[in-house]
Scaffold this motif. Sequence first.
Motif, mmCIF file in Angstrom:
data_model
loop_
_atom_site.group_PDB
_atom_site.id
_atom_site.type_symbol
_atom_site.label_atom_id
_atom_site.label_comp_id
_atom_site.label_asym_id
_atom_site.label_seq_id
_atom_site.Cartn_x
_atom_site.Cartn_y
_atom_site.Cartn_z
ATOM 1 N N THR A 169 -60.039 25.346 -47.712
ATOM 2 C CA THR A 169 -58.928 26.275 -47.910
ATOM 3 C C THR A 169 -57.693 25.824 -47.134
ATOM 4 O O THR A 169 -57.785 25.005 -46.214
ATOM 5 N N GLU A 170 -56.573 26.395 -47.510
ATOM 6 C CA GLU A 170 -55.340 26.160 -46.746
ATOM 7 C C GLU A 170 -55.544 26.554 -45.293
ATOM 8 O O GLU A 170 -55.057 25.895 -44.383
ATOM 9 N N GLY A 171 -56.246 27.648 -45.086
ATOM 10 C CA GLY A 171 -56.516 28.113 -43.721
ATOM 11 C C GLY A 171 -57.263 27.075 -42.909
ATOM 12 O O GLY A 171 -56.948 26.858 -41.727
ATOM 13 N N ASP A 172 -58.257 26.422 -43.507
ATOM 14 C CA ASP A 172 -59.002 25.373 -42.804
ATOM 15 C C ASP A 172 -58.048 24.276 -42.330
ATOM 16 O O ASP A 172 -58.140 23.792 -41.195
ATOM 17 N N LEU A 173 -57.128 23.898 -43.208
ATOM 18 C CA LEU A 173 -56.174 22.837 -42.882
ATOM 19 C C LEU A 173 -55.206 23.285 -41.785
ATOM 20 O O LEU A 173 -54.906 22.525 -40.855
ATOM 21 N N LEU A 174 -54.753 24.522 -41.881
ATOM 22 C CA LEU A 174 -53.838 25.040 -40.858
ATOM 23 C C LEU A 174 -54.521 25.165 -39.498
ATOM 24 O O LEU A 174 -53.932 24.835 -38.461
ATOM 25 N N TRP A 175 -55.771 25.641 -39.492
ATOM 26 C CA TRP A 175 -56.493 25.754 -38.212
ATOM 27 C C TRP A 175 -56.721 24.381 -37.592
ATOM 28 O O TRP A 175 -56.628 24.208 -36.382
ATOM 29 N N LYS A 176 -57.004 23.375 -38.411
ATOM 30 C CA LYS A 176 -57.170 22.016 -37.890
ATOM 31 C C LYS A 176 -55.869 21.529 -37.272
ATOM 32 O O LYS A 176 -55.862 20.957 -36.182
ATOM 33 N N LEU A 177 -54.769 21.784 -37.949
ATOM 34 C CA LEU A 177 -53.456 21.404 -37.432
ATOM 35 C C LEU A 177 -53.164 22.119 -36.112
ATOM 36 O O LEU A 177 -52.733 21.512 -35.137
ATOM 37 N N LYS A 178 -53.459 23.406 -36.051
ATOM 38 C CA LYS A 178 -53.205 24.213 -34.847
ATOM 39 C C LYS A 178 -54.101 23.793 -33.684
ATOM 40 O O LYS A 178 -53.645 23.732 -32.542
ATOM 41 N N ASP A 179 -55.342 23.471 -33.963
ATOM 42 C CA ASP A 179 -56.321 23.224 -32.904
ATOM 43 C C ASP A 179 -56.404 21.777 -32.431
ATOM 44 O O ASP A 179 -57.204 21.461 -31.562
ATOM 45 N N GLN B 213 -54.612 18.717 -30.598
ATOM 46 C CA GLN B 213 -53.492 18.347 -29.729
ATOM 47 C C GLN B 213 -52.719 17.158 -30.302
ATOM 48 O O GLN B 213 -53.303 16.238 -30.869
ATOM 49 N N GLU B 214 -51.415 17.188 -30.150
ATOM 50 C CA GLU B 214 -50.527 16.101 -30.555
ATOM 51 C C GLU B 214 -50.748 15.670 -32.006
ATOM 52 O O GLU B 214 -50.733 14.488 -32.333
ATOM 53 N N PHE B 215 -50.939 16.653 -32.843
ATOM 54 C CA PHE B 215 -51.210 16.400 -34.252
ATOM 55 C C PHE B 215 -50.006 16.828 -35.057
ATOM 56 O O PHE B 215 -49.412 17.870 -34.797
ATOM 57 N N ASN B 216 -49.609 16.027 -36.040
ATOM 58 C CA ASN B 216 -48.508 16.387 -36.921
ATOM 59 C C ASN B 216 -48.805 15.898 -38.330
ATOM 60 O O ASN B 216 -49.827 15.253 -38.570
ATOM 61 N N PHE B 217 -47.910 16.175 -39.250
ATOM 62 C CA PHE B 217 -48.158 15.829 -40.645
ATOM 63 C C PHE B 217 -48.375 14.329 -40.838
ATOM 64 O O PHE B 217 -49.177 13.915 -41.661
ATOM 65 N N LYS B 218 -47.709 13.517 -40.055
ATOM 66 C CA LYS B 218 -47.849 12.067 -40.194
ATOM 67 C C LYS B 218 -49.288 11.616 -39.922
ATOM 68 O O LYS B 218 -49.741 10.636 -40.488
ATOM 69 N N ASN B 219 -49.995 12.335 -39.071
ATOM 70 C CA ASN B 219 -51.367 11.966 -38.708
ATOM 71 C C ASN B 219 -52.396 12.425 -39.749
ATOM 72 O O ASN B 219 -53.566 12.072 -39.637
ATOM 73 N N THR B 220 -51.990 13.215 -40.723
ATOM 74 C CA THR B 220 -52.961 13.809 -41.646
ATOM 75 C C THR B 220 -53.711 12.782 -42.483
ATOM 76 O O THR B 220 -54.802 13.067 -42.965
ATOM 77 N N SER B 221 -53.155 11.584 -42.639
ATOM 78 C CA SER B 221 -53.865 10.564 -43.422
ATOM 79 C C SER B 221 -55.017 9.954 -42.629
ATOM 80 O O SER B 221 -55.862 9.258 -43.195
ATOM 81 N N LYS B 222 -55.080 10.230 -41.322
ATOM 82 C CA LYS B 222 -56.140 9.684 -40.471
ATOM 83 C C LYS B 222 -57.326 10.636 -40.324
ATOM 84 O O LYS B 222 -58.368 10.245 -39.820
ATOM 85 N N LEU C 267 -60.271 12.785 -41.954
ATOM 86 C CA LEU C 267 -61.071 12.936 -43.168
ATOM 87 C C LEU C 267 -61.512 14.389 -43.305
ATOM 88 O O LEU C 267 -61.712 15.093 -42.310
ATOM 89 N N LEU C 268 -61.695 14.827 -44.533
ATOM 90 C CA LEU C 268 -62.062 16.223 -44.779
ATOM 91 C C LEU C 268 -63.409 16.580 -44.149
ATOM 92 O O LEU C 268 -63.631 17.726 -43.762
ATOM 93 N N LYS C 269 -64.310 15.602 -44.004
ATOM 94 C CA LYS C 269 -65.602 15.897 -43.379
ATOM 95 C C LYS C 269 -65.446 16.251 -41.903
ATOM 96 O O LYS C 269 -66.355 16.819 -41.302
ATOM 97 N N GLU C 270 -64.280 15.973 -41.305
ATOM 98 C CA GLU C 270 -64.017 16.291 -39.906
ATOM 99 C C GLU C 270 -63.400 17.683 -39.723
ATOM 100 O O GLU C 270 -63.171 18.115 -38.597
ATOM 101 N N ILE C 271 -63.113 18.361 -40.814
ATOM 102 C CA ILE C 271 -62.431 19.652 -40.752
ATOM 103 C C ILE C 271 -63.443 20.780 -40.918
ATOM 104 O O ILE C 271 -64.129 20.855 -41.937
ATOM 105 N N PRO C 272 -63.540 21.655 -39.904
ATOM 106 C CA PRO C 272 -64.448 22.804 -40.041
ATOM 107 C C PRO C 272 -63.975 23.724 -41.170
ATOM 108 O O PRO C 272 -62.778 23.943 -41.353
ATOM 109 N N ARG C 273 -64.936 24.222 -41.940
ATOM 110 C CA ARG C 273 -64.619 25.134 -43.039
ATOM 111 C C ARG C 273 -65.040 26.540 -42.660
ATOM 112 O O ARG C 273 -66.088 26.753 -42.062
ATOM 113 N N HIS C 274 -64.207 27.500 -43.037
ATOM 114 C CA HIS C 274 -64.431 28.892 -42.661
ATOM 115 C C HIS C 274 -64.848 29.776 -43.828
ATOM 116 O O HIS C 274 -65.213 30.913 -43.644
#
Length: 144
Positions: free
Chosen positions: A51-61, A63-72, A74-81
């Motif tokens: 979900t969008e929420g999963d992506l936003l929580w990953k971005l929020k949680d 450190q030192e993460f921004n849109f440029k880093n999103t290509s690094k 992987l979706l398997k590293e993102i917790p799903r809610h």
Amino acid sequence: MNIAFFLTPKEDVVCETLNSSMRQALERMEKYRYTAIPLIDNKGKYVGTLTEGDLLWKLKDTQEFNFKNTSKILLKEIPRHMNNKPVRINSNMEDLVSLAVNQNFVPVIDDNDVFIGIIKRSDIINYCYRELFDKNCNFTLNMR
């Protein structure tokens, strides 16, 4: 009625694999204006919903993460809610509707747990509306 009547086949569904990047998912979700998409593994099995929420929580949680880093990332590293439970293609309508009450879409899998498509809650509601409307029109015409 068979639930396959409502099926949107996998070829027509926007989904991602666990090895896709966060950036790929963000761009596809933006392009198609989806707030959630199915995730499949490299064998084509349904593994969850992103979900969008999963992506936003990953971005929020992170450190030192921004849109440029999103290509690094992987979706398997993102917790799903959210846990959109799937139905099997041979499930009955009652099973489908009970899940659709709380899910915008219901993933559909075959007997080997391979993802074969989704059933959108809006398609179920539209079908019921048409059935109800047609019956009410016929009822009104018969009363005259």
